[in-house]
Design a protein around this motif. Sequence first.
Motif, PDB file in Angstrom:
ATOM      1  N   LYS A 107      26.897  62.564  25.368  1.00  0.00           N
ATOM      2  CA  LYS A 107      27.421  63.292  24.214  1.00  0.00           C
ATOM      3  C   LYS A 107      28.731  63.987  24.580  1.00  0.00           C
ATOM      4  CE  LYS A 107      22.963  64.223  22.046  1.00  0.00           C
ATOM      5  NZ  LYS A 107      22.036  63.531  22.903  1.00  0.00           N
ATOM      6  N   VAL A 108      29.727  63.879  23.681  1.00  0.00           N
ATOM      7  CA  VAL A 108      31.064  64.403  23.957  1.00  0.00           C
ATOM      8  C   VAL A 108      31.532  65.326  22.832  1.00  0.00           C
ATOM      9  CG1 VAL A 108      33.481  63.803  24.438  1.00  0.00           C
ATOM     10  CG2 VAL A 108      31.644  62.268  25.190  1.00  0.00           C
ATOM     11  N   LEU A 109      32.128  66.457  23.227  1.00  0.00           N
ATOM     12  CA  LEU A 109      32.836  67.347  22.309  1.00  0.00           C
ATOM     13  C   LEU A 109      34.320  67.176  22.595  1.00  0.00           C
ATOM     14  CD1 LEU A 109      33.166  69.750  20.315  1.00  0.00           C
ATOM     15  CD2 LEU A 109      32.819  71.269  22.283  1.00  0.00           C
ATOM     16  N   ILE A 110      35.109  66.912  21.554  1.00  0.00           N
ATOM     17  CA  ILE A 110      36.557  66.724  21.697  1.00  0.00           C
ATOM     18  C   ILE A 110      37.262  67.972  21.189  1.00  0.00           C
ATOM     19  CG2 ILE A 110      38.563  65.369  20.965  1.00  0.00           C
ATOM     20  CD1 ILE A 110      36.569  63.007  20.537  1.00  0.00           C
ATOM     21  N   VAL A 111      38.119  68.554  22.035  1.00  0.00           N
ATOM     22  CA  VAL A 111      38.876  69.749  21.649  1.00  0.00           C
ATOM     23  C   VAL A 111      40.366  69.447  21.748  1.00  0.00           C
ATOM     24  CG1 VAL A 111      39.322  72.175  22.131  1.00  0.00           C
ATOM     25  CG2 VAL A 111      37.032  71.226  22.560  1.00  0.00           C
ATOM     26  N   ASP A 112      41.032  69.424  20.589  1.00  0.00           N
ATOM     27  CA  ASP A 112      42.483  69.213  20.543  1.00  0.00           C
ATOM     28  C   ASP A 112      42.951  69.678  19.176  1.00  0.00           C
ATOM     29  OD1 ASP A 112      45.183  67.917  20.393  1.00  0.00           O
ATOM     30  OD2 ASP A 112      44.512  67.008  22.268  1.00  0.00           O
ATOM     31  N   TYR A 166      45.471  63.633  15.238  1.00  0.00           N
ATOM     32  CA  TYR A 166      45.849  62.325  15.778  1.00  0.00           C
ATOM     33  C   TYR A 166      45.257  62.132  17.179  1.00  0.00           C
ATOM     34  CZ  TYR A 166      48.758  58.613  17.708  1.00  0.00           C
ATOM     35  OH  TYR A 166      49.193  57.464  18.324  1.00  0.00           O
ATOM     36  N   MET A 167      45.398  63.152  18.048  1.00  0.00           N
ATOM     37  CA  MET A 167      44.865  63.040  19.418  1.00  0.00           C
ATOM     38  C   MET A 167      43.342  62.987  19.400  1.00  0.00           C
ATOM     39  SD  MET A 167      47.082  62.566  21.723  1.00  0.00           S
ATOM     40  CE  MET A 167      45.810  62.504  22.956  1.00  0.00           C
ATOM     41  N   ARG A 168      42.711  63.807  18.547  1.00  0.00           N
ATOM     42  CA  ARG A 168      41.241  63.778  18.466  1.00  0.00           C
ATOM     43  C   ARG A 168      40.763  62.387  18.061  1.00  0.00           C
ATOM     44  NH1 ARG A 168      41.855  68.704  15.612  1.00  0.00           N
ATOM     45  NH2 ARG A 168      41.005  67.751  13.705  1.00  0.00           N
ATOM     46  N   THR A 169      41.479  61.769  17.140  1.00  0.00           N
ATOM     47  CA  THR A 169      41.105  60.427  16.686  1.00  0.00           C
ATOM     48  C   THR A 169      41.298  59.401  17.798  1.00  0.00           C
ATOM     49  OG1 THR A 169      41.701  61.025  14.427  1.00  0.00           O
ATOM     50  CG2 THR A 169      41.530  58.672  14.909  1.00  0.00           C
ATOM     51  N   ILE A 204      30.215  60.858  20.105  1.00  0.00           N
ATOM     52  CA  ILE A 204      30.999  62.048  19.774  1.00  0.00           C
ATOM     53  C   ILE A 204      30.129  62.955  18.901  1.00  0.00           C
ATOM     54  CG2 ILE A 204      33.152  62.929  18.797  1.00  0.00           C
ATOM     55  CD1 ILE A 204      33.376  60.907  21.257  1.00  0.00           C
ATOM     56  N   VAL A 205      29.783  64.133  19.422  1.00  0.00           N
ATOM     57  CA  VAL A 205      28.885  65.033  18.687  1.00  0.00           C
ATOM     58  C   VAL A 205      29.630  66.140  17.954  1.00  0.00           C
ATOM     59  CG1 VAL A 205      26.856  64.549  20.094  1.00  0.00           C
ATOM     60  CG2 VAL A 205      28.418  66.398  20.768  1.00  0.00           C
ATOM     61  N   GLY A 206      30.921  66.330  18.282  1.00  0.00           N
ATOM     62  CA  GLY A 206      31.684  67.361  17.594  1.00  0.00           C
ATOM     63  C   GLY A 206      33.148  67.300  17.954  1.00  0.00           C
ATOM     64  N   GLN A 207      33.955  67.964  17.095  1.00  0.00           N
ATOM     65  CA  GLN A 207      35.390  68.061  17.336  1.00  0.00           C
ATOM     66  C   GLN A 207      35.820  69.480  16.995  1.00  0.00           C
ATOM     67  OE1 GLN A 207      37.896  64.927  15.729  1.00  0.00           O
ATOM     68  NE2 GLN A 207      36.168  63.526  15.626  1.00  0.00           N
ATOM     69  N   ALA A 208      36.718  70.021  17.800  1.00  0.00           N
ATOM     70  CA  ALA A 208      37.238  71.370  17.570  1.00  0.00           C
ATOM     71  C   ALA A 208      38.757  71.326  17.600  1.00  0.00           C
ATOM     72  CB  ALA A 208      36.714  72.327  18.637  1.00  0.00           C
ATOM     73  N   ALA A 209      39.382  72.119  16.711  1.00  0.00           N
ATOM     74  CA  ALA A 209      40.840  72.141  16.622  1.00  0.00           C
ATOM     75  C   ALA A 209      41.439  73.403  17.223  1.00  0.00           C
ATOM     76  CB  ALA A 209      41.276  72.020  15.166  1.00  0.00           C
ATOM     77  N   ASN A 210      40.571  74.354  17.657  1.00  0.00           N
ATOM     78  CA  ASN A 210      41.085  75.576  18.274  1.00  0.00           C
ATOM     79  C   ASN A 210      40.078  76.107  19.293  1.00  0.00           C
ATOM     80  OD1 ASN A 210      39.177  77.389  16.934  1.00  0.00           O
ATOM     81  ND2 ASN A 210      40.348  77.003  15.083  1.00  0.00           N
ATOM     82  N   GLY A 211      40.487  77.129  20.009  1.00  0.00           N
ATOM     83  CA  GLY A 211      39.664  77.656  21.094  1.00  0.00           C
ATOM     84  C   GLY A 211      38.361  78.273  20.627  1.00  0.00           C
ATOM     85  N   GLU A 212      38.408  78.996  19.521  1.00  0.00           N
ATOM     86  CA  GLU A 212      37.194  79.635  19.015  1.00  0.00           C
ATOM     87  C   GLU A 212      36.130  78.585  18.671  1.00  0.00           C
ATOM     88  OE1 GLU A 212      36.182  82.591  15.396  1.00  0.00           O
ATOM     89  OE2 GLU A 212      38.014  83.051  16.518  1.00  0.00           O
TER      90      GLU A 212
END
Length: 118
Positions: free
Chosen positions: A4-9, A13-16, A29-37
Amino acid sequence: MGKKVLIVDDSLYMRTLIKDALEEGGYEIVGQAANGEEAIDLAFELQPDIITLDNILPDMIGTDILKVYKDEGLPSKVYMISAVGQNSVIEEGMSLGAEDYIVKPFTSAQLVQAIAKA
């Protein structure tokens, strides 16, 4: 199912790009985040095996997020992915527990190969 992977960017475009490369490599891919929080909240909520972490986010620096993960005992393996490739930044990320530091731009094969070592 793969790890399982969490993508933070902050870049959609980079997350995709990362998502597509890792899904092809057999990762979930279990989640994606666009900011630190979001990166901190989702990491502890989802408990992914692997986190890809951009170093420059709108609200935080990736190494500060790494410190939180380390201090709170998050077991996920973290891979820094950033356009910032200075040795001092790479060394700081690695000293804070990052498994690897991948400098943008990279190929899908390079990304999957780096993370396959997890």
